[in-house]
Enzyme design. Sequence first.
Site, PDB file in Angstrom:
ATOM      1  N   THR A   1       0.664  -1.355  -0.667  1.00 62.35           N
ATOM      2  CA  THR A   1      -0.174   0.540   0.637  1.00 62.35           C
ATOM      3  C   THR A   1       0.859   1.332   0.151  1.00 62.35           C
ATOM      4  O   THR A   1       1.377   1.479   0.679  1.00 62.35           O
ATOM      5  CB  THR A   1      -0.564   0.183   1.297  1.00 62.35           C
ATOM      6  OG1 THR A   1      -2.333  -0.912   0.883  1.00 62.35           O
ATOM      7  CG2 THR A   1      -1.940   1.683   1.231  1.00 62.35           C
TER       8      THR A   1
ATOM      9  N   LYS B   1      -0.907   5.349   8.353  1.00 60.14           N
ATOM     10  CA  LYS B   1       0.619   5.906   7.514  1.00 60.14           C
ATOM     11  C   LYS B   1      -1.041   5.440   6.472  1.00 60.14           C
ATOM     12  O   LYS B   1      -0.543   6.413   5.105  1.00 60.14           O
ATOM     13  CB  LYS B   1       1.119   3.571   7.663  1.00 60.14           C
ATOM     14  CG  LYS B   1       1.511   3.877   6.133  1.00 60.14           C
ATOM     15  CD  LYS B   1       1.631   2.009   5.719  1.00 60.14           C
ATOM     16  CE  LYS B   1       1.910   2.203   4.720  1.00 60.14           C
ATOM     17  NZ  LYS B   1       2.064   0.755   3.845  1.00 60.14           N
TER      18      LYS B   1
ATOM     19  N   LYS C   1      -7.997   2.051  -2.686  1.00 58.99           N
ATOM     20  CA  LYS C   1      -7.526   1.640  -1.242  1.00 58.99           C
ATOM     21  C   LYS C   1      -7.788   2.847  -0.433  1.00 58.99           C
ATOM     22  O   LYS C   1      -8.016   2.606   0.889  1.00 58.99           O
ATOM     23  CB  LYS C   1      -6.548   0.340  -0.858  1.00 58.99           C
ATOM     24  CG  LYS C   1      -6.429   0.271   0.587  1.00 58.99           C
ATOM     25  CD  LYS C   1      -5.289  -1.064   0.358  1.00 58.99           C
ATOM     26  CE  LYS C   1      -4.640  -1.004   2.692  1.00 58.99           C
ATOM     27  NZ  LYS C   1      -4.264  -1.645   2.926  1.00 58.99           N
TER      28      LYS C   1
END
EC number: 1.1.1.31
Lengths: 301, 301, 301, 301
Positions: B96, B249, B174
């Site tokens: 990611t 994050k 995402k």
Amino acid sequence: MSTVGFIGLGNMGGHMARNLMRAGHSLVVYDANPKTVQQFKSEGATAASSPADVGAAAKEIVTMLPSSPHVREVYGGKKGLLETLKEGSLCLDSSTIDQSASIEVAKAVAERKSIYLDAPVSGGVLGAQNATLTFMVGGAGGKPELLTRAKVLLDKMGKNVVCCGSVGSGQAAKICNNMLLAIEMIGTAETMNLGLKMGLDPKKLASIINTSSGRCWSSDTYNPCPGVIEGIPPSKGYEGGFGSALMAKDLSLAQNAATTLGAPTPLGSLSHQIYRLLAQHPDFQSKDFGVVFKFLSDSKQ
Amino acid sequence: MSTVGFIGLGNMGGHMARNLMRAGHSLVVYDANPKTVQQFKSEGATAASSPADVGAAAKEIVTMLPSSPHVREVYGGKKGLLETLKEGSLCLDSSTIDQSASIEVAKAVAERKSIYLDAPVSGGVLGAQNATLTFMVGGAGGKPELLTRAKVLLDKMGKNVVCCGSVGSGQAAKICNNMLLAIEMIGTAETMNLGLKMGLDPKKLASIINTSSGRCWSSDTYNPCPGVIEGIPPSKGYEGGFGSALMAKDLSLAQNAATTLGAPTPLGSLSHQIYRLLAQHPDFQSKDFGVVFKFLSDSKQ
Amino acid sequence: MSTVGFIGLGNMGGHMARNLMRAGHSLVVYDANPKTVQQFKSEGATAASSPADVGAAAKEIVTMLPSSPHVREVYGGKKGLLETLKEGSLCLDSSTIDQSASIEVAKAVAERKSIYLDAPVSGGVLGAQNATLTFMVGGAGGKPELLTRAKVLLDKMGKNVVCCGSVGSGQAAKICNNMLLAIEMIGTAETMNLGLKMGLDPKKLASIINTSSGRCWSSDTYNPCPGVIEGIPPSKGYEGGFGSALMAKDLSLAQNAATTLGAPTPLGSLSHQIYRLLAQHPDFQSKDFGVVFKFLSDSKQ
Amino acid sequence: MSTVGFIGLGNMGGHMARNLMRAGHSLVVYDANPKTVQQFKSEGATAASSPADVGAAAKEIVTMLPSSPHVREVYGGKKGLLETLKEGSLCLDSSTIDQSASIEVAKAVAERKSIYLDAPVSGGVLGAQNATLTFMVGGAGGKPELLTRAKVLLDKMGKNVVCCGSVGSGQAAKICNNMLLAIEMIGTAETMNLGLKMGLDPKKLASIINTSSGRCWSSDTYNPCPGVIEGIPPSKGYEGGFGSALMAKDLSLAQNAATTLGAPTPLGSLSHQIYRLLAQHPDFQSKDFGVVFKFLSDSKQ
């Protein structure tokens, strides 16, 4: 069929009162606007000249008013309900107001040996018209016979009655739900706008979110990005629906409660500020609250 | 069964690599930690001494790395994949990372006549272990044969493969979902805390919201208020689950994208700040992200 | 008088370059816009066809560019400065860019045995024109002879040179000051608007704040409420001054740094979002950043 | 010397009352805590058993109470001031309360043919003790003789008297100043923390800001970063000074006013939320409000 007193015949209350008349109740009505009262008289209701007149004429009373000061005045003001309320009366207050106001008025009604239940609604003007409102009732927790008595009237104006607990819990439930709703609506608007700028197709993005951990009512049922869901206000120029200024009002009640009780609500508080900006903007104030998508996206301002 | 290169054998990647081995693939593995590589060697994998070694040995490569700089280094650094990548290779990057990093690496891979797909996952460590991950794939939009090729591997590591569009769209999906998730989680925590202070029973409040317009995954499936839903991390001391620092994050990636693209995200931005505070707090950083309920409520700090 | 290379002849850089010429320096200039270069040629400068040409012709070079990618390209791109830079050159970069970009470019310049100082400015277009800029210099901390060398040029373009420390500290100082400035400007706008609604006279309110603990530059020198201070942009329709879109850019640099370094900045982050909204609004983007008063007050939207 | 009634003998009011006695006034005092009243009796004051007793005994009355409900009760409750207030009395209310409460009480006092001025203070406990408070007076605008009458008492308890305008304007001025102060304090804390992480020396950063557009009282006089300014609470473990919980209270008054008046205050509102979090945190609630620096920085939590 009992005679019902009804105070507050506006956009919502007018429909609710008519649904009670349709169900066969005799109505004694009062509204700050005399023309509205005359209109109801022409439809068969008995006109009252003050809340006190209503209290003198009926032992079941519904109030549907715009804000806490209005409720305090109708109950406790000069020629208010409290002056004439008969022992054993039941007051159903469907206004969305400060929880503290509901609790305060309930105490005053109890001193008159009567009962006040807060019973704010969700479902909007359409729900009022079609008798499909949901009532969130406070004050009947653990008192099934009282709830039964209230439901005789509520069932004729809506389709769901949720017993939330003690007095004020109806306000609490509505205020909490709507604060979370506002957060999710703005959050969905931000997310859809960001996704579009990142190159995603809006329907594709919505479908991914709606099967993932980001799903919410504002993404899967009332997506604020035009065209994602057909037939809802965001796809019809944000006409109809739930106005931004009304959302600002509900958020102000949440902030009042949070401030009084010392509950931190960073996102709820910022959401209030955002709807506050929309509520003072002539292009946005009366549009559906999904219009925050337009406010945040640069394309159409 | 093809030989598969696998780079990044951490909490997530380790399980994913083992699932490929279990399915019968030969693996050539690399990790920054030599001990991890030795462990996989003892389990039957071939040890590589650099990403370039992996690129020389396999035409299907999975990368699972913690951040954009790691991905840039593994692909484009000294002894990186790009030095040895064979024509026609397929790189599946499940990290990611910033969308811009995915797009940049994809270009460099294309210059090597190979293909890079971004394929970040949801499902967490348990999903990695049980091969129940969802992959959000970018770069295979309109290319069914490419998606088929990718699914040969992805289906062995997960149960859902969502084709999101062009390269970077997996990251976009995402990042967008998780930004909205963070907003809803904090919003639900605020709302539950406010509701409790207003006197509502938490399960009652959740049940009302979950049948109303405020419902979301964070209220009906992963409610952060302890005891509302049994068996999930918020009811087990916020142990396990999705850590607050990891959420910080993901939110930083959303903020990077929003800043670069000029998309206003007031609630996403404030949510980032809140998880930033949690991420630096020793009591909260490694706890499930529902712990924001505890951060906001006064009872236990 | 040394020959000076100058790259970036825009609103700010053009004035700065002319001030160097006026002081007697020969200039070798480059700009992405060939017309601008021709204009400077007609004024006596030597035209260069690329940054590399500038690096080959001068050992003192000033760069004034709009963003981090521009700086990276001018130094490290094809035909960039780094290709030709002579040993012992001094590069003064007055661009306001990411601290990380300054540090990265400084390293590359050091490999060429030359020196890069970041030297962003405050003072705006008027300051550039009148040579009254303040330079915040990074990279000369503890190196007085280097600062002296830089000041030979800087003193001709400005009136203050502040030595901030090591490379990147100039950017840090500017970014930090401007983040706090934005917070105070919005805060002052909110406060003035609230005070007016509470019935206070705006000049009276400002005078109370300015002798109390709420005083700041935005209240006592640049009050955003029209009419409180005569002669400044807020009292002239927000024309001139420091544009909202430029403030949004500086805030994005602050957010990049805060995100990378993990520093929570809740108000800085929300201020960024607010100027982001202004920056995309046609009525506000090019107006002085005090226009946030108008954005927040309901009277004129 | 007139006899003065004094109600509310707490941390602030106790010192103020003693300063009036020292100046030669006879005092009739009341406090909710009987021990405090006894203490003052032993110091020479006359003890009253209710606010009504005070109203019957003196025509100049000072009230110093913790919140709006206390003020409403002392004036309008049972045995309240309003029951006995003599015609022509002057009530100086130094409580910091909702503007709407001041206006409401002033009306009730006017019906008693007496005068109520709101006169909240800044200067803290030390200012009360040393008679160096600043009074922000509302209700004496355009009435110089009334202001003169009030100053006879106020000058003995403080050193500055600012006439803010009509009734409630004193509250407005104080609330507005303190909202801006909170914004600037948090903003300075964020900025100092970010600057440190970017490698700047804190004193250097403060000195740059203090000569630039970011300067404010919180940066140049009360910098929250320990060690930047010696001798103030932030450099002494945040002991003493102005407590975070008190700031949260003042911010709640600002939010009440902003909500009632429909004034958007995004930063003021977020600042309220941040001090709300501090106010419920045992490590922070009673510390000086500069402790927000510690809350935001990761080093010491």
